[in-house]
Design a protein around this motif. Structure first.
Motif, short mmCIF file in Angstrom:
data_model
loop_
_atom_site.label_atom_id
_atom_site.label_comp_id
_atom_site.label_asym_id
_atom_site.label_seq_id
_atom_site.Cartn_x
_atom_site.Cartn_y
_atom_site.Cartn_z
N VAL A 156 5.21 -83.44 38.43
CA VAL A 156 3.84 -82.94 38.49
C VAL A 156 3.22 -82.89 37.08
N ARG B 158 3.52 -73.76 35.60
CA ARG B 158 4.81 -74.24 35.07
C ARG B 158 5.93 -73.32 35.54
N LEU C 225 6.54 -73.76 39.34
CA LEU C 225 7.22 -74.99 39.73
C LEU C 225 8.67 -74.98 39.27
N CYS D 124 7.71 -80.45 35.85
CA CYS D 124 6.29 -80.21 35.66
C CYS D 124 5.92 -80.34 34.18
#
Ligand SMILES: [Zn+2]
Length: 431
Positions: free
Chosen positions: A136, A153, A156, A163
């Motif tokens: 991501v 951040r 995830l 990420c």
């Protein structure tokens, strides 16, 4: 189709035993009462506003509408009056300036626990679209502690998803390089910036990007259509604002409106003129009340966004409510002297269908003249498309309007300091 991951999360978070609206609403009602009591005790602003309200008389959601609204002007006047904790407990302050005028700032405060609640929402919200196999890229500010990128951040990483938080897009080549190097499959960003990236780097976009999450501002339909049609991306919309604690709701795989953060927020849709609630399925202004917010809890906060609750259940099968994609902001509609109405939404659909357009700014000047500055790669494209664009804008209006197009060279050095700033239709008339 996958059930929205928000459903189980909200059931866990609220502790309700069955998938029923009645149970969830009973929970929400109790939380509303707790928020009212907490605010009346801790916040100077609400102490005054709720002074003559007997909280014991609020026996239902129907009674709750007696409570006055809060709006952004109230917070602008004195944000500290809203603060319910000592300043030493504040871990993050967001300053929003929507007009660019100094002294017109709005401050929102968060404690550590407030931030953790948002991380929790982001973790489950991102599961609507991403999983451990995704990489991501977040094109939202992430340097500061508690910034939206920082919280994403953290969220995830709890889901073991790779990420990269880059910050807002300021350097196209740098972002393109990141996408290629890390084989980014999912991108999170501001709608107009994603459009910009996809139009100038269409090859890279097509090769790598499978999923897009658009956040922080109203999303034009034409943008979603283009990303889906041209690049075959799944395009998810997120709804949120700083005052909500960034996150408010996110679409499920049905891609037909957001499921809301119903364990942390109570949403209403009201008629912006009368302040009365509207029926499910009818458009109105989105209003929300926060639960368990420590620093700045908000009661019946008017967002200025227009949306409606879906009247039918979502195809994913959840019992959670669905809110249709926000269809614009009340302030982005301007009434002309000939009673015609210009909205940013209409302009978006007319102007952004031209792939050469990278961005634009619209202002209404004296004499109801509509001045549109189009950001394009070069003057040649502008001259080439000018007449056609004017024609398409005319076609959207059922009344005469004077349009002037101006060329703006693409020279992207965005002055975005706060990702939550929304695009505006500028009414610069003096009479
Ligand atoms: Zn759904």
């Amino acid at each position: 189709m996958k059930l929205t991951p928000l459903e189980n999360w909200i059931m866990d978070r609220t502790g309700i035993a069955t998938k029923s609206r009645a149970d969830l609403e009973a929970y929400q009602y109790n939380q509303l009462i707790q928020t009212l009591n907490y605010c009346k005790e801790k916040s100077l602003y609400y102490k005054k506003t709720l002074e003559h309200i007997d909280i014991d008389s609020i026996q239902s959601f129907k009674d709750f509408v007696k409570i006055p609204f809060t709006d952004s002007e109230n917070i602008k006047k004195n944000a500290l009056d809203f603060l319910c904790v000592s300043q030493s407990e504040v871990k993050r302050i967001i300053t929003i300036n929507t007009s660019g005028t100094s002294g017109d700032e709005k401050r929102i405060y968060f404690t550590e626990e407030d931030l953790n609640h948002t991380i929790d929402f982001f973790q489950y919200g991102m599961r609507c679209l991403s999983n451990e196999s995704d990489r991501v890229l977040v094109l939202l500010p992430g340097k500061a502690y508690g910034s939206i990128g920082d919280l994403l951040r953290k969220a995830l990483s709890l889901s073991h998803t790779q990420c990269i938080v880059h910050g807002v897009l300021t350097n196209l080549e740098e972002v393109t390089h990141l996408i290629q190097e890390y084989k980014i499959s999912c991108i999170v960003g501001i709608p107009m910036q994603i459009l910009y990236l996809s139009r100038l780097k269409s090859d890279v976009f097509q090769t790598y990007i499978k999923k897009v999450l658009l956040s922080t501002d109203y999303v034009p339909d034409i943008l979603v259509k283009e990303l889906r049609g041209r690049f075959h991306c799944d395009v998810y919309n997120h709804y949120g604002m700083s005052e909500m604690g960034y996150g408010g709701g996110v679409e499920c795989e049905a891609l037909h409106g957001y499921h809301l953060r119903e364990g942390d927020l109570y949403f209403e849709i009201i008629d912006p003129q009368t302040g009365e609630s509207v029926k499910d399925g009818e458009y109105g202004e989105v209003v929300f009340t926060t639960f368990h917010r420590q620093a700045i809890p908000l009661i019946r906060y008017r967002t200025g966004d227009i949306a409606r609750f879906g009247a039918d259940p979502c195809a994913c099968g959840t019992f959670l409510k669905t809110m249709d994609k926000v269809s614009g902001r009340i302030s982005n509609k301007v009434l002309l002297h000939n009673l015609g109405e210009v909205s940013l939404r209409d302009l978006d659909e007319a102007i952004l269908q031209f792939e050469e357009v990278l961005d634009y700014k619209a202002s209404i000047m004296d004499g109801d003249q509509l001045v549109i500055e189009l950001t394009m790669s070069n003057l040649y494209e502008f001259e080439n498309r000018k007449e056609e664009i004017i024609y398409c804008i005319y076609k959207r209006f059922y009344f005469p309007v004077h349009i002037k197009l101006k060329y703006q060279q693409d020279n992207r050095t965005p002055k975005i300091t706060n990702s939550m700033i929304k695009r505006k239709l500028y009414d610069l008339r003096t009479n």
